[in-house]
Scaffold this motif. Structure first.
Motif, short mmCIF file in Angstrom:
data_model
loop_
_atom_site.label_atom_id
_atom_site.label_comp_id
_atom_site.label_asym_id
_atom_site.label_seq_id
_atom_site.Cartn_x
_atom_site.Cartn_y
_atom_site.Cartn_z
N ASP A 198 0.79 -1.27 -0.05
CA ASP A 198 0.34 0.20 0.38
C ASP A 198 0.92 1.42 -0.11
N CYS A 199 2.06 0.92 0.25
CA CYS A 199 3.25 2.76 -0.35
C CYS A 199 3.11 2.88 -1.04
N LEU A 200 3.88 4.41 -1.04
CA LEU A 200 4.65 4.26 -2.14
C LEU A 200 5.98 4.48 -2.66
N THR A 201 5.78 3.96 -3.48
CA THR A 201 7.52 3.22 -4.56
C THR A 201 8.04 3.93 -4.92
N THR A 202 8.72 4.33 -5.13
CA THR A 202 9.74 5.77 -6.66
C THR A 202 10.83 5.12 -6.84
N LEU A 203 10.73 4.65 -8.57
CA LEU A 203 11.36 3.99 -9.27
C LEU A 203 12.67 5.46 -9.73
N ALA A 204 13.87 5.01 -10.15
CA ALA A 204 14.05 5.65 -10.81
C ALA A 204 14.45 5.10 -12.33
N ARG A 228 0.42 17.04 -2.54
CA ARG A 228 1.16 16.98 -1.24
C ARG A 228 2.92 15.86 -0.91
N HIS A 229 2.73 14.74 -1.68
CA HIS A 229 3.87 14.39 -2.24
C HIS A 229 5.25 15.44 -2.76
N ARG A 230 4.47 16.21 -3.66
CA ARG A 230 5.79 17.47 -3.59
C ARG A 230 5.49 18.64 -2.89
N ARG A 231 4.69 19.19 -2.69
CA ARG A 231 5.44 20.12 -1.80
C ARG A 231 5.34 20.03 -0.71
N GLU A 232 5.87 18.49 0.18
CA GLU A 232 6.77 18.01 0.92
C GLU A 232 7.88 17.45 1.80
N ALA A 233 8.24 16.34 -0.12
CA ALA A 233 9.22 15.65 -0.15
C ALA A 233 10.02 16.79 -0.03
N PHE A 234 11.97 16.76 0.01
CA PHE A 234 12.57 17.54 0.28
C PHE A 234 13.74 17.18 -1.24
N TRP A 238 9.97 10.10 -0.39
CA TRP A 238 8.72 11.02 0.82
C TRP A 238 8.39 10.45 1.65
N GLU A 239 8.92 11.40 3.23
CA GLU A 239 8.49 10.81 4.16
C GLU A 239 7.30 11.75 4.85
N GLU A 240 7.22 11.09 6.17
CA GLU A 240 6.96 12.23 7.23
C GLU A 240 7.07 13.61 7.18
N PRO A 241 6.81 14.65 7.10
CA PRO A 241 7.57 16.12 6.78
C PRO A 241 8.13 15.83 8.58
N ILE A 242 9.12 16.52 8.35
CA ILE A 242 9.99 16.70 10.10
C ILE A 242 9.89 18.62 10.07
N THR A 243 10.02 19.35 10.38
CA THR A 243 10.89 20.36 10.43
C THR A 243 12.38 20.69 10.76
N PHE A 279 12.47 25.12 7.27
CA PHE A 279 11.02 24.61 6.21
C PHE A 279 10.94 23.25 7.03
N ARG A 280 9.81 22.37 6.73
CA ARG A 280 9.32 21.52 6.88
C ARG A 280 9.05 20.66 5.73
N ALA A 281 9.94 19.26 5.89
CA ALA A 281 10.00 18.53 4.17
C ALA A 281 10.50 17.17 5.26
N GLY A 282 10.17 16.35 4.50
CA GLY A 282 10.56 14.27 4.51
C GLY A 282 11.83 14.09 4.24
N GLY A 283 12.23 13.47 4.06
CA GLY A 283 13.84 12.47 3.75
C GLY A 283 14.57 13.30 4.00
N VAL A 284 14.86 13.02 5.33
CA VAL A 284 15.92 12.60 6.16
C VAL A 284 17.13 12.56 5.81
N PHE A 285 17.42 11.08 4.85
CA PHE A 285 18.80 10.72 4.09
C PHE A 285 19.25 12.19 3.03
N GLU A 286 18.26 12.38 2.09
CA GLU A 286 18.29 13.32 1.43
C GLU A 286 18.88 15.25 2.89
#
Length: 323
Positions: A198-204, A228-234, A238-243, A279-286
């Protein structure tokens, strides 16, 4: 703004309706169109000029009057006209994208654009010839992969993809529901789902070695907000956004301030010349990788876990430089 948008929408409906009538040869007059769309005849004449500007050969009666417009016989498809500025813009855009998946087609398109430029009396050397690009380049994606993914997205059709990650010895083959193509820093990605997960999967997309459009259709969960994916992903993930709160050294602050790093960003100048970026975004690694690229010019203020993680990475990194 809302009233202007509605006016534009009404114009689009009228122009499309008039074009449909002309293509079907209904013989409607300007008066008929005005009554049909509840507007003035002067407005219909402007709409007819819009069609002419789009390249359609709209003609009137034997005396040239447009009161009963029709399309010139043999000219039912538009001859697209570009202004000199539009030709320059298209040529430049094609040149910038020439390293992408459609390089061969774009080279051919540029040759045609240059012929059109010459026909308008423009110099053969344009903006594209005096613009260079360099820096890291994204891996190329096969054009047929992007086309199949796009078709799957538009027609809501599942795709059978063969995908190989850099750390795997053998590729994997599985069903994929493509939702949207992404272009991030010149590289193409596709976000979607791998059923039954059920989760989103992003492929290169450059890692897709084979793709087949299937007969199976799929539906997108109405609760899923891709905007929302576009707005929140760094970046891509896409992960849950953090401040995130960062403070940049005064000498680097102007360079940080002149760009938008994320749509949610807020800037605050400090009395000593430093700049605080929030800023508030998701994607800790990036986000972490981007922060590390600033070296000692940035300090992580929040969140605390990211501050501790950055500190640990820098301590490990410093061990490489110990004599």
């Amino acid at each position: 703004m809302a009233s202007e948008s509605k006016r534009r929408d009404r114009q689009v409906v009228r122009v499309i309706g008039i074009l449909d009538a002309l293509l079907h040869g209904t013989g409607d007059s300007v008066h008929d169109f005005a009554r049909r769309f509840g507007t003035r005849r002067e407005t219909i004449y402007r709409d007819l000029r819009t069609l002419e500007d789009a390249g359609y050969a709209v003609v009137g009666d034997n005396e040239g009057h447009l009161s009963r417009p029709h399309l010139l016989e043999g000219r039912r498809t538009p001859q697209v006209r570009f202004t000199p500025e539009e030709l320059t813009a298209l040529d430049w855009a094609a040149a910038q994208a020439s390293a992408g998946p459609f390089s061969e087609a774009l080279d051919g398109a540029r040759q045609k654009l240059q012929v059109m430029r010459a026909a308008q009396g423009q110099e053969p050397v344009g903006l594209a010839e005096v613009t260079d690009s360099w820096g890291p380049t994204a891996p190329a994606t096969a054009p047929e992969v992007l086309l199949r993914l796009a078709e799957g997205i538009l027609r809501r059709r599942a795709c059978m993809v063969t995908y190989r990650t850099p750390d795997s010895a053998e590729p994997k083959k599985y069903l994929y529901h493509p939702y949207r193509l992404l272009n991030v820093a010149g590289a193409f990605y596709c976000t979607g789902k791998v059923p039954p997960r059920d989760c989103l999967t992003t492929l290169a997309t450059h890692r897709i070695t084979a793709i087949e459009l299937m007969a199976d259709s799929f539906t997108i969960d109405q609760a899923l907000d891709l905007n929302r994916h576009r707005r929140e992903a760094f970046g891509v993930v896409w992960e849950e956004p953090i401040t995130v709160v960062l403070r940049f050294r005064a000498d680097q602050a102007p360079y940080v301030a002149e760009r938008q790093w994320h749509p949610s960003q807020e800037l605050k100048w400090l009395p000593d010349g430093r700049l605080e970026l929030t800023f508030r975004a998701g994607g800790v690694f990036e986000i972490t990788r981007w922060i590390l690229g600033w070296g000692d010019a940035v300090e992580v203020i929040a969140p605390g876990e990211m501050r501790r993680q950055i500190r640990q990475i820098l301590l490990l990194e410093s061990a490489f430089y110990n004599e």
